[in-house]
Each structure stands twice: as structure tokens, then as C-alpha cells.
Design a protein around this motif. Structure first.
Motif, PDB file in Angstrom:
ATOM      1  N   VAL A 191       0.860  -1.181   0.000  1.00 51.81           N
ATOM      2  CA  VAL A 191       0.000   0.000   0.000  1.00 51.81           C
ATOM      3  C   VAL A 191       0.896   1.231   0.000  1.00 51.81           C
ATOM      4  N   ILE A 192       0.722   2.096  -0.999  1.00 52.87           N
ATOM      5  CA  ILE A 192       1.449   3.359  -1.061  1.00 52.87           C
ATOM      6  C   ILE A 192       0.667   4.381  -0.243  1.00 52.87           C
ATOM      7  N   VAL A 193       1.279   4.934   0.794  1.00 56.00           N
ATOM      8  CA  VAL A 193       0.631   5.912   1.671  1.00 56.00           C
ATOM      9  C   VAL A 193       1.242   7.273   1.369  1.00 56.00           C
ATOM     10  N   ASP A 194       0.465   8.147   0.748  1.00 60.26           N
ATOM     11  CA  ASP A 194       1.036   9.377   0.189  1.00 60.26           C
ATOM     12  C   ASP A 194      -0.068  10.423   0.056  1.00 60.26           C
ATOM     13  N   THR A 195       0.300  11.597  -0.434  1.00 60.94           N
ATOM     14  CA  THR A 195      -0.687  12.619  -0.774  1.00 60.94           C
ATOM     15  C   THR A 195      -0.907  12.609  -2.283  1.00 60.94           C
ATOM     16  N   THR A 196      -2.028  13.186  -2.689  1.00 64.29           N
ATOM     17  CA  THR A 196      -2.300  13.361  -4.108  1.00 64.29           C
ATOM     18  C   THR A 196      -2.885  14.753  -4.308  1.00 64.29           C
ATOM     19  N   PHE A 197      -3.041  15.154  -5.547  1.00 64.54           N
ATOM     20  CA  PHE A 197      -3.459  16.525  -5.838  1.00 64.54           C
ATOM     21  C   PHE A 197      -4.954  16.738  -5.591  1.00 64.54           C
ATOM     22  N   HIS A 198      -5.271  17.866  -4.975  1.00 65.44           N
ATOM     23  CA  HIS A 198      -6.647  18.345  -4.853  1.00 65.44           C
ATOM     24  C   HIS A 198      -7.089  18.819  -6.240  1.00 65.44           C
ATOM     25  N   THR A 199      -8.125  18.181  -6.802  1.00 70.66           N
ATOM     26  CA  THR A 199      -8.548  18.457  -8.177  1.00 70.66           C
ATOM     27  C   THR A 199     -10.057  18.632  -8.232  1.00 70.66           C
ATOM     28  N   GLU A 200     -10.580  18.729  -9.463  1.00 72.17           N
ATOM     29  CA  GLU A 200     -12.022  18.842  -9.631  1.00 72.17           C
ATOM     30  C   GLU A 200     -12.765  17.606  -9.139  1.00 72.17           C
ATOM     31  N   GLY A 201     -12.080  16.468  -9.113  1.00 70.37           N
ATOM     32  CA  GLY A 201     -12.726  15.227  -8.702  1.00 70.37           C
ATOM     33  C   GLY A 201     -12.296  14.695  -7.356  1.00 70.37           C
ATOM     34  N   ILE A 202     -11.200  15.219  -6.828  1.00 75.30           N
ATOM     35  CA  ILE A 202     -10.649  14.774  -5.547  1.00 75.30           C
ATOM     36  C   ILE A 202     -10.537  15.989  -4.639  1.00 75.30           C
ATOM     37  N   ARG A 203     -11.255  15.937  -3.514  1.00 79.63           N
ATOM     38  CA  ARG A 203     -11.384  17.119  -2.668  1.00 79.63           C
ATOM     39  C   ARG A 203     -10.891  16.858  -1.252  1.00 79.63           C
ATOM     40  N   MET A 204     -10.234  17.857  -0.689  1.00 81.11           N
ATOM     41  CA  MET A 204      -9.891  17.804   0.729  1.00 81.11           C
ATOM     42  C   MET A 204     -11.161  17.699   1.564  1.00 81.11           C
ATOM     43  N   GLY A 205     -11.114  16.873   2.606  1.00 84.55           N
ATOM     44  CA  GLY A 205     -12.239  16.745   3.510  1.00 84.55           C
ATOM     45  C   GLY A 205     -13.269  15.711   3.105  1.00 84.55           C
ATOM     46  N   ASP A 206     -13.060  15.081   1.940  1.00 84.32           N
ATOM     47  CA  ASP A 206     -14.010  14.071   1.460  1.00 84.32           C
ATOM     48  C   ASP A 206     -13.531  12.648   1.704  1.00 84.32           C
ATOM     49  N   GLY A 207     -12.524  12.484   2.549  1.00 84.81           N
ATOM     50  CA  GLY A 207     -12.071  11.147   2.905  1.00 84.81           C
ATOM     51  C   GLY A 207     -10.805  10.729   2.186  1.00 84.81           C
ATOM     52  N   VAL A 208     -10.415   9.474   2.413  1.00 80.58           N
ATOM     53  CA  VAL A 208      -9.186   8.962   1.811  1.00 80.58           C
ATOM     54  C   VAL A 208      -9.365   8.808   0.305  1.00 80.58           C
ATOM     55  N   VAL A 209      -8.245   8.740  -0.399  1.00 77.55           N
ATOM     56  CA  VAL A 209      -8.251   8.622  -1.856  1.00 77.55           C
ATOM     57  C   VAL A 209      -7.693   7.256  -2.243  1.00 77.55           C
ATOM     58  N   LEU A 210      -8.521   6.476  -2.928  1.00 78.22           N
ATOM     59  CA  LEU A 210      -8.098   5.185  -3.466  1.00 78.22           C
ATOM     60  C   LEU A 210      -7.981   5.340  -4.975  1.00 78.22           C
ATOM     61  N   SER A 211      -6.776   5.147  -5.489  1.00 84.62           N
ATOM     62  CA  SER A 211      -6.540   5.353  -6.919  1.00 84.62           C
ATOM     63  C   SER A 211      -6.895   4.115  -7.726  1.00 84.62           C
ATOM     64  N   LEU A 212      -7.667   4.315  -8.779  1.00 81.95           N
ATOM     65  CA  LEU A 212      -7.955   3.250  -9.737  1.00 81.95           C
ATOM     66  C   LEU A 212      -7.017   3.319 -10.934  1.00 81.95           C
ATOM     67  N   LYS A 213      -6.450   4.517 -11.160  1.00 82.60           N
ATOM     68  CA  LYS A 213      -5.535   4.693 -12.284  1.00 82.60           C
ATOM     69  C   LYS A 213      -4.810   6.023 -12.151  1.00 82.60           C
ATOM     70  N   ASP A 214      -3.479   5.997 -12.333  1.00 85.64           N
ATOM     71  CA  ASP A 214      -2.740   7.223 -12.621  1.00 85.64           C
ATOM     72  C   ASP A 214      -2.042   6.972 -13.954  1.00 85.64           C
ATOM     73  N   LYS A 215      -0.752   7.226 -14.047  1.00 89.29           N
ATOM     74  CA  LYS A 215      -0.057   6.852 -15.271  1.00 89.29           C
ATOM     75  C   LYS A 215      -0.008   5.330 -15.403  1.00 89.29           C
ATOM     76  N   TYR A 216      -0.094   4.651 -14.258  1.00 87.96           N
ATOM     77  CA  TYR A 216      -0.056   3.199 -14.213  1.00 87.96           C
ATOM     78  C   TYR A 216      -1.349   2.657 -13.625  1.00 87.96           C
ATOM     79  N   LEU A 217      -1.577   1.376 -13.815  1.00 86.75           N
ATOM     80  CA  LEU A 217      -2.764   0.713 -13.280  1.00 86.75           C
ATOM     81  C   LEU A 217      -2.377  -0.163 -12.097  1.00 86.75           C
ATOM     82  N   PRO A 218      -2.960   0.070 -10.928  1.00 84.92           N
ATOM     83  CA  PRO A 218      -2.664  -0.788  -9.783  1.00 84.92           C
ATOM     84  C   PRO A 218      -3.300  -2.169  -9.955  1.00 84.92           C
ATOM     85  N   SER A 219      -3.006  -3.050  -9.018  1.00 81.45           N
ATOM     86  CA  SER A 219      -3.482  -4.435  -9.092  1.00 81.45           C
ATOM     87  C   SER A 219      -4.978  -4.491  -8.772  1.00 81.45           C
TER      88      SER A 219
END
Length: 301
Positions: A191-219
Motif C-alpha cells: 500500500v502506497i501511503v502518500d498525498t495526491t493533488f486536490h482536483t475537480e474530482g478529488i477534494r480535501m475533507g471528502d475522505g481517503v483517496v483510493l486510486s484506480l488509475k494514474d499513469k499506471y494501473l494498480p493491481s
């Protein structure tokens, strides 16, 4: 351990990408003092693998921050991708403060009468502010991740943690560490424990962020397990889908070892700047999430 105070301490330590030794030495001392029965593996440069008990999941947080390194004629080269505001000041490892200036091509230069040796590194000046629901500081990316894993280690009988290096610039540290994780400790989930960018779809205060895709695809199978844990334990979360950016997951992805990975973090406003901001509730949700995930170490995955 007071989480916020620990984050403030970590944010004050000079550790630009590729030059993380001051922070690594601090963490070696901390783990040796507070968890003396943990094994600390220092095989990889500026990277720590800390393990206790018989865990099956590794949690990864990078030690390095963005910053600058001095080239020639007072020109600064970026380490990672720092975002510079107007009137930003920098500091050296020994806390000497300097002004900087830029040209029309957004190249940055020292503005100082003092002569510095080539290769001198510079980071933003620490300025930590705690508000009612947020904290602001340079280098919350990713000192918040490290602080959460330190707390996890204090409260767990079984854990595996990697503090990686070079993530902001060229990567490689965790890719090398994957061999040790898989061959020596038989770890196959991460599990990568890190920060990610606050964007139009990802907001501070809305809980943890689970990535489905960045440049790469997780398992996919591992992301599904983590998502189910979040749902089962009523942890607020948001799903991130992007086509750019990456994390330490990219370097696990590139390694030849069959280690499943996923990214679990929190949104950060003004990422890579001297005024990064994160939400305190998000921090607590992320700790709850990794704590629940760590408990599945007791079962066969």
C-alpha cells in the motif's frame, strides 16, 4: 505520540530528493529508540525497511521532498517539480536563507551575495500552521505518510514499513527494495501511503483517496480488497482516476517481483509548494484505513 506535532517535526527536516540522509538518520534513531525489537534494513541507499513480527502487507511512504540543487552561475535545477510562489525563500541544510529570482523562461537563480558550492541543495523554509480543520506546511507530501506509518508501528505487533527515497525525481529506491520484500520477507501486497493533488474530482475533507488509475494501473484484485475494507469499516473514501502522475507504485509495477500494489492517500492543496494544505479528518481516516488493512496480516491473503 501526537500526530500533528510529529508531522511538524518531520516537515522541518531538510531532505530533498536524492539527499534524504538527514531524515533517514532521524528515523533510524526514532525506530531504534521507540521500537527496539523491530528489524531495520538499510541495504538500499537512503531507504529503510522496518519489520516486526510476521506481516504480509508492506506500507510505503517516500522520505524525499521537492527542492533545488545549485548548478553553475547561481542557476538552480529542480529536484522533482517544486511550485514556487512570488517572494518564495529557500534554505540550505544548515538553515541559511536565500532569495531567488526567475527569468522569462522560468529558470530560477539564487539572489545572494554568498557563494555556495556547486551541488548545494535548497528547500522551502519550514512554516507550519495548524488551523481548526487543516494544517499548512511545506513538505506535507509526504511527511504525513511517514508520520502515519510511525504511529502504525507504535500500535502494531506485526508491521512492515518502507521509507523510500528518490520518489519525487528519478525513482528506483522501492524498485530495488522489492527484491528484499519478496525474496527475504515473502511480502506480496503493498500500500502506497502518500498525498495526491486536490482536483475537480478529488477534494480535501471528502475522505481517503483510493486510486484506480494514474499513469499506471494498480493491481485490480488488491484494489478490490482494500475498497471492501474501506466499505466494511465505514471509512469515507473517494476514487481517483487520472492519466498522469505516479507514485512509488510505479516502481513496484516496473519491478520483476509479483507484488500487488495500490495507492491510498489524501488530497493535498497546493501540492509541491511551500503552502501545502491537508485536512485533519482525512489524516485520521487514512490512519484508520491502514490500521484495518494491517490487521489482515493475521490471515492468509
Amino acid at each position: 505520540m501526537n500526530l500533528i506535532n510529529n508531522i511538524e517535526k518531520l516537515c522541518s527536516i531538510h531532505a530533498p530528493s536524492g539527499f534524504e540522509s538527514m531524515l533517514i538518520e532521524y528515523l533510524i534513531g526514532w525506530f531504534a529508540n521507540f521500537i527496539p525489537n523491530a528489524v531495520i534494513d538499510k541495504t538500499i541507499n537512503n531507504t529503510l525497511l522496518i519489520i516486526k513480527g510476521q506481516p504480509k502487507v508492506v506500507f510505503i511512504a517516500h522520505a524525499d521532498s521537492v527542492g533545488f540543487i545549485l548548478q553553475y552561475n547561481n542557476k538552480l535545477l529542480a529536484l522533482g517539480s517544486p511550485e514556487v510562489f512570488e517572494k518564495t525563500k529557500l534554505r540550505t541544510i544548515d538553515n541559511f536563507e536565500v532569495d531567488i529570482e526567475s527569468d522569462q523562461d522560468e529558470n530560477y537563480y539564487l539572489k545572494s551575495n554568498k557563494t555556495f558550492e556547486r551541488g548545494t541543495t535548497f528547500t522551502f523554509i519550514p512554516h507550519f500552521i495548524e488551523y481548526e480543520n487543516t494544517i499548512q506546511s511545506p513538505y506535507l507530501d509526504n511527511r504525513v505518510g511517514i508520520a502515519l506509518l510511525m504511529q502504525l508501528a507504535l500500535e502494531s505487533e506485526h508491521f512492515c514499513i518502507v521509507i523510500s527515497s528518490n520518489e519525487e525525481s528519478c525513482g528506483g529506491s522501492i524498485e530495488k527494495t522489492s527484491r528484499i520484500l519478496y525474496e527475504k520477507y515473502e511480502i506480496c501486497k503493498s500500500v502506497i501511503v502518500d498525498t495526491t493533488f486536490h482536483t475537480e474530482g478529488i477534494r480535501m475533507g471528502d475522505g481517503v483517496v483510493l486510486s484506480l488509475k494514474d499513469k499506471y494501473l494498480p493491481s485490480e484484485r488488491w484494489v478490490s480488497v482494500v475498497k471492501n475494507i474501506l466499505q466494511k469499516n465505514n471509512i469515507p473514501y473517494q476514487l481517483e482516476v487520472e492519466d498522469v502522475g505516479s507514485s512509488d507504485g510505479a516502481y513496484i509495477h516496473k519491478s520483476p517481483y509479483p507484488i500487488d500494489w495500490c495507492f491510498l492517500g489524501i488530497a493535498c492543496l497546493n501540492n509541491h509548494s511551500e503552502k501545502e494544505i491537508v485536512n485533519i479528518d482525512d489524516l485520521n481516516y487514512l490512519y484508520d484505513a491502514i490500521n484495518y488493512i494491517n490487521k489482515i496480516n493475521m490471515f492468509n491473503l
